[in-house]
Write an enzyme that holds these catalytic residues in place. Structure first.
Site, mmCIF file in Angstrom:
data_model
loop_
_atom_site.group_PDB
_atom_site.id
_atom_site.type_symbol
_atom_site.label_atom_id
_atom_site.label_comp_id
_atom_site.label_asym_id
_atom_site.label_seq_id
_atom_site.Cartn_x
_atom_site.Cartn_y
_atom_site.Cartn_z
ATOM 1 C CB THR A 158 -19.158 -12.509 22.506
ATOM 2 O OG1 THR A 158 -20.333 -14.106 22.781
ATOM 3 C CG2 THR A 158 -18.001 -13.189 21.822
ATOM 4 C CE LYS A 184 -18.104 -16.315 24.272
ATOM 5 N NZ LYS A 184 -18.854 -16.188 23.139
ATOM 6 C CB THR A 195 -17.792 -24.166 26.632
ATOM 7 O OG1 THR A 195 -18.000 -22.698 26.984
ATOM 8 C CG2 THR A 195 -16.123 -24.284 25.784
ATOM 9 C CG ASN A 407 -30.007 -15.659 18.981
ATOM 10 O OD1 ASN A 407 -28.108 -15.658 18.897
ATOM 11 N ND2 ASN A 407 -29.972 -16.559 20.339
ATOM 12 C CB SER A 412 -28.385 -6.426 11.763
ATOM 13 O OG SER A 412 -29.013 -6.501 12.874
#
Lengths: 412, 412
Positions: A158, A184, A195, A407, A412
């Site tokens: 991500t 990830k 994680t 963050n 958005s």
């Protein structure tokens, strides 16, 4: 926001060897991201043993709930993973999405539904459609290849800036065994567990029960000893599979007293530790890897509480970002941990530099020497509590302006 | 680093009325700062009652240790406060510094040493010299004036961007009573307790025992319900004094059953709450005040645990900084709090906008309306757990890039 390459990125991305009978397909389902893969399908051509460790969140995602229910069956034939949407806090619709995907994957492989596992990572609370995924699974089942490990690690990213992979190859009681793992991470990384997603596959023959025992133990000193921001995800999932396809045809490992248990466990611990450190190094905005070692606490648990208090302190983490050996903030974090300490017995080192002893600044403290040390990428904070034999080590990263920007900007 | 005026700064700084027999002196001791006051001496011309609440850190500063020892004596004649150095984790030298200052202050006022209280705020772990302070105290004792409350609040600031003051004047059983309070905060603000320094003085006549009872209660819903960064200082000190100099000559308040107890308590709560909110509004780098209200938890304690988990979450705080109504992160923070919740019963509002109900996004969710709300300076997050009657409210501020810059930069 364009992300630069962060300084803790690895120089080289590891290549993982193919595992016989473990086929991997990736695809672009367009769940959130454009022009990149976001869907992973891992297929076991024959039934594999399975173990899992999941988030302790009281608000787990629908995929986590599904895995918990299917795990006792002890057999895995496939894993579906998507990035871009966590399918968490999505109510009945979220469960329907999981059921639809599981059903389609089982049909594509002609296996039972409780032999399919699922994980989702990405934004929380946005409804997730199953259709884009379901339509892709049949063709993925056909085109999956044993060589796709790097592509698998990329598809589950991500906000990660690099794919995370690790592998081990070792002699296990005469048989040559391989373990491959991908992970990830990035944000929302904290014990327990630490994680968002990690998948580990070995060609060893191990019962699901023994696999679970080894995984639960190995996670403590790896993924459960790292923290990026003290926030625990709703979706944390670590799953492990064993195919029994290694070429030795040795008898299956089904008992803790089998000498191979310790051999395999040790390798698994090392592999999970390597993956966990990659996750910390890719902590959102991370510029310094922080290792916190606490010794001399009354118990190991007390040591871990203190170590996490230091590793999670925003003031400690921002001072490392500023390359400032602010050991006063370490004292603060020790003091707020709530476990037994005696201020006047504390000794604190940054690297090999002793900064404080007997409850005050070391008389030989040298600002220049420590200043040079703080410019390194890997900072070790060592604290001797001076009370007992309890010890623990945890890993974290610094808190930078980039963390805040990433963050404040993510959804958005 | 030059600090701009942050958006949560008050429009007007309050003026506090003088209190008879409470004289205040300030001076420039040059402890760390240049060209500003950093030393405060509060003098009670006659013995005052005294109460205090201190940090729960296991590594408290030497000044905190001194106050704890002197408090049971129950009489105050003076308070010495410096900014720039916390005199914390400074070993035997730190205690010597405290002893030297206490001795000099007692001599300057011709009172006993256990009638002098002390507090220090600033950097931790740097040795602090007493001489610069000690030399100033005799002249300060002479020049102290009743009108200096604003100057007092300014002298104790560290990274604060505005002085924090509050006052109350009310009828207490027929007598007109005044309470004045000052505070300083900025970073390292978290329960328990949640200010670095606050001093409150009333002209009421109240026994030290009753004063302590009222202060300990009032702190719970004020300073112990705010958090800037979850870090607990080694030096947190809230002290309260009562001179009995109000003009009514009413009998002293010495019992909890005296009807004036509730009247005074209510006013004290309101004043501490006002000061505590000023501390949050001046949280390092704060651009939004965040109010977190949790209802429907199994107990009040469970509600407070959940509220603090939300208010301390870096991911929640960064999303508010980014003016993003990221209620998925609120779900995450509820889930990681560790207390009993049922995901599918959660309801979440930002202001009056309901974003989630029955474990999923509200069907009437409107991105534009909520976007406009998030641009305000005061964000209220309301969560109904749906299980019981437990409730709690806490206050925090957002986590901005300025917080990281201030704290990566502070010591050097």
């Amino acid at each position: 926001m364009a992300l630069e390459i962060f300084p803790l990125s690895p120089q080289n991305i590891q290549e993982l060897p193919p595992l016989s009978g473990v086929r991997i397909a990736i695809a672009e389902a367009g769940i959130k991201y454009k022009d990149r893969t976001d869907l992973l399908f891992i297929i076991f051509d024959e039934p594999a043993s399975v173990a899992g460790v999941f988030t302790r969140s009281k608000c787990p995602s629908s995929p986590v709930e599904h895995c918990r229910v299917s795990l006792p069956h002890g057999v895995a034939r496939g894993v579906v993973v998507n990035s871009g949407n966590a399918n968490a806090f999505t109510g009945r619709k979220g469960k329907q999405t999981v059921d639809t995907i599981i059903c389609a994957a089982a049909n594509a492989l002609k296996v039972k539904e409780n032999e399919i596992f699922i994980a989702s990572t990405g934004v929380i609370g946005e409804p997730m459609e199953a259709s884009g995924i379901v339509n892709l699974l049949p063709s993925m089942a056909k085109t999956a290849r044993e060589e796709n490990w790097l592509e698998a690690a990329k598809a589950i990213m991500t906000t990660d800036t690099f794919p995370k992979l690790a592998t081990r190859r070792f002699d296990c009681g005469g048989e040559i065994i391989t373990i491959n793992g991908i992970a990830k991470g990035a944000g929302m990384i904290a014990p327990d567990m630490a994680t968002m997603l990690s998948f580990v596959v070995s060609d060893a023959s191990i019962s699901s029960q023994i696999l679970q025992s080894m995984l639960s133990k190995a996670v403590q000193e790896s993924f459960n000893s790292i923290t990026v921001d003290s926030d625990t995800s709703t979706s944390d999932t670590l799953m492990m599979f064993a195919t029994g396809k290694a070429k030795g045809n040795f008898p299956s490992l089904t008992s803790k007293t089998d000498p191979r248990y310790e051999v395999f466990s040790k390798q698994l611990c090392a592999l999970l530790h390597e993956l966990a450190l990659q996750v910390v190094c890719d902590g959102e905005g991370a510029r310094h890897l922080i290792e916190v070692r606490v010794i001399g606490a009354t118990t190991d648990n007390a040591a871990k509480t203190i170590a996490l208090s230091i590793a999670n302190s925003p003031l400690v983490k921002t001072s490392i970002a500023g390359e400032d050996a602010n050991w006063g903030r370490v004292v603060m974090a020790v003091g707020k941990a709530g476990v037994e300490v005696d201020r006047d017995l504390l000794t604190i080192w940054f690297g090999e530099h002793r900064l404080a002893i007997n409850g005050e600044r070391d008389p030989e403290y040298c600002e220049e020497k420590i200043g040079a040390y703080m410019q390194g990428k890997h900072i070790t904070i060592r604290v001797d509590i001076g009370l007992g034999n309890g010890k623990a080590t945890v890993w974290s990263c610094d808190l930078t302006t980039e963390y805040v920007m990433i963050n404040g900007d993510y959804r958005s």
